[in-house]
Motif scaffolding. Structure first.
Motif, mmCIF file in Angstrom:
data_model
loop_
_atom_site.group_PDB
_atom_site.id
_atom_site.type_symbol
_atom_site.label_atom_id
_atom_site.label_comp_id
_atom_site.label_asym_id
_atom_site.label_seq_id
_atom_site.Cartn_x
_atom_site.Cartn_y
_atom_site.Cartn_z
ATOM 1 N N GLY A 1 17.358 59.153 68.855
ATOM 2 C CA GLY A 1 16.189 59.585 69.045
ATOM 3 C C GLY A 1 15.467 59.309 69.977
ATOM 4 N N THR A 2 16.167 58.756 71.232
ATOM 5 C CA THR A 2 15.562 58.524 72.512
ATOM 6 C C THR A 2 15.555 59.792 73.175
ATOM 7 N N THR A 3 14.113 59.857 73.790
ATOM 8 C CA THR A 3 14.099 61.150 74.524
ATOM 9 C C THR A 3 14.649 60.765 75.879
ATOM 10 N N VAL A 4 14.983 61.884 76.748
ATOM 11 C CA VAL A 4 15.625 61.541 77.864
ATOM 12 C C VAL A 4 14.613 60.833 79.119
ATOM 13 N N ARG A 5 13.303 61.032 78.659
ATOM 14 C CA ARG A 5 12.128 60.344 79.548
ATOM 15 C C ARG A 5 12.270 58.906 79.184
ATOM 16 N N ASP A 6 12.243 58.459 77.767
ATOM 17 C CA ASP A 6 12.325 57.189 77.419
ATOM 18 C C ASP A 6 13.713 56.388 78.073
ATOM 19 N N MET A 7 14.785 57.416 77.874
ATOM 20 C CA MET A 7 15.978 56.731 78.384
ATOM 21 C C MET A 7 15.714 56.153 79.965
ATOM 22 N N CYS A 8 15.402 57.167 80.906
ATOM 23 C CA CYS A 8 14.976 56.713 82.184
ATOM 24 C C CYS A 8 13.970 55.445 82.259
ATOM 25 N N ALA A 9 12.791 55.648 81.561
ATOM 26 C CA ALA A 9 11.756 54.692 81.812
ATOM 27 C C ALA A 9 12.113 53.472 81.165
ATOM 28 N N ARG A 10 12.814 53.333 79.943
ATOM 29 C CA ARG A 10 13.202 52.206 79.247
ATOM 30 C C ARG A 10 14.650 51.577 79.793
ATOM 31 N N LYS A 11 15.269 52.478 80.761
ATOM 32 C CA LYS A 11 16.679 52.043 81.033
ATOM 33 C C LYS A 11 17.639 51.576 79.999
ATOM 34 N N VAL A 12 17.532 52.421 78.997
ATOM 35 C CA VAL A 12 18.191 52.138 77.720
ATOM 36 C C VAL A 12 19.796 52.939 77.761
ATOM 37 N N GLY A 13 20.757 52.380 77.456
ATOM 38 C CA GLY A 13 22.001 53.113 77.394
ATOM 39 C C GLY A 13 22.920 52.377 76.276
ATOM 40 N N ASP A 14 23.906 53.352 75.814
ATOM 41 C CA ASP A 14 24.766 52.825 74.913
ATOM 42 C C ASP A 14 25.845 52.380 75.533
ATOM 43 N N TYR A 15 26.437 52.983 76.484
ATOM 44 C CA TYR A 15 27.440 52.678 77.480
ATOM 45 C C TYR A 15 27.261 52.911 78.695
ATOM 46 N N TRP A 16 27.820 51.949 79.611
ATOM 47 C CA TRP A 16 27.600 51.841 80.985
ATOM 48 C C TRP A 16 28.842 51.888 81.903
ATOM 49 N N GLY A 17 28.695 52.566 83.052
ATOM 50 C CA GLY A 17 29.933 52.503 83.941
ATOM 51 C C GLY A 17 29.884 51.136 84.725
ATOM 52 N N GLN A 18 30.847 51.088 85.469
ATOM 53 C CA GLN A 18 30.844 49.793 86.431
ATOM 54 C C GLN A 18 30.055 49.982 87.814
ATOM 55 N N GLY A 19 29.559 51.267 88.068
ATOM 56 C CA GLY A 19 28.745 51.244 89.233
ATOM 57 C C GLY A 19 29.657 51.717 90.581
ATOM 58 N N THR A 20 28.831 52.156 91.474
ATOM 59 C CA THR A 20 29.520 52.686 92.618
ATOM 60 C C THR A 20 28.372 52.317 93.610
ATOM 61 N N GLN A 21 28.941 51.712 94.908
ATOM 62 C CA GLN A 21 27.833 51.168 95.850
ATOM 63 C C GLN A 21 27.398 52.352 96.858
ATOM 64 N N VAL A 22 25.919 52.460 97.013
ATOM 65 C CA VAL A 22 25.805 53.663 98.016
ATOM 66 C C VAL A 22 24.816 52.677 99.104
ATOM 67 N N THR A 23 25.223 52.901 100.254
ATOM 68 C CA THR A 23 24.430 52.254 101.318
ATOM 69 C C THR A 23 23.925 53.170 102.262
ATOM 70 N N VAL A 24 22.590 53.176 102.556
ATOM 71 C CA VAL A 24 22.068 54.175 103.829
ATOM 72 C C VAL A 24 21.566 53.242 104.810
ATOM 73 N N SER A 25 22.104 53.446 105.836
ATOM 74 C CA SER A 25 22.160 52.490 106.897
ATOM 75 C C SER A 25 22.450 53.492 108.244
#
Length: 128
Positions: free
Chosen positions: A103-127
């Motif tokens: 029942g989480t809205t997509v807006r709430d997912m972003c605003a509350r930073k909620v997730g069931d499963y997460w990835g390991q991440g990828t680094q982004v560097t802007v320089s």
């Protein structure tokens, strides 16, 4: 086994572009919102871009107009096109899933930073 695997990060100059991919497996993507979140060194994780199962989207103000999230359910992949990158976009970028049955809205997912499963991440560097 549920998996979300991010790719596409790297080093880019200010003003440049990158496209991140989030490859999913082990669950039916059709029934999940997907979000891209980021965490810079010394800062809290923040929600950036989220997409619902019907392709409606939500963006944090800091990325609105520069980032575009999209999904290809047939390929089980969600993308984040990042344009006009700034040094302050430097962070580890994570994708996460959220079941629509919770029942989480997509807006709430972003605003509350909620997730069931997460990835390991990828680094982004802007320089330069």
């Amino acid at each position: 086994q549920v998996q979300l695997v991010e790719s596409g990060g790297g080093l880019v100059q200010p003003g440049g572009s990158l496209r991140l991919s989030c490859a999913t497996s082990g669950f039916a993507l059709d029934y999940y919102h997907i979000g891209w979140f980021r965490q810079a060194p010394g800062k809290e994780r923040e929600g950036g871009s989220c997409i619902s199962t019907d392709d409606s989207t939500y963006y944090l103000d800091s990325v609105k107009g520069r980032f575009t999230i999209s999904r290809d359910n047939a390929k089980k992949t969600v993308y984040l096109q990042m344009n006009s990158l700034k040094p302050e976009d430097t962070a580890v970028y994570y994708c996460a899933s959220r079941s629509i049955f919770l029942g989480t809205t997509v807006r709430d997912m972003c605003a509350r930073k909620v997730g069931d499963y997460w990835g390991q991440g990828t680094q982004v560097t802007v320089s330069s």
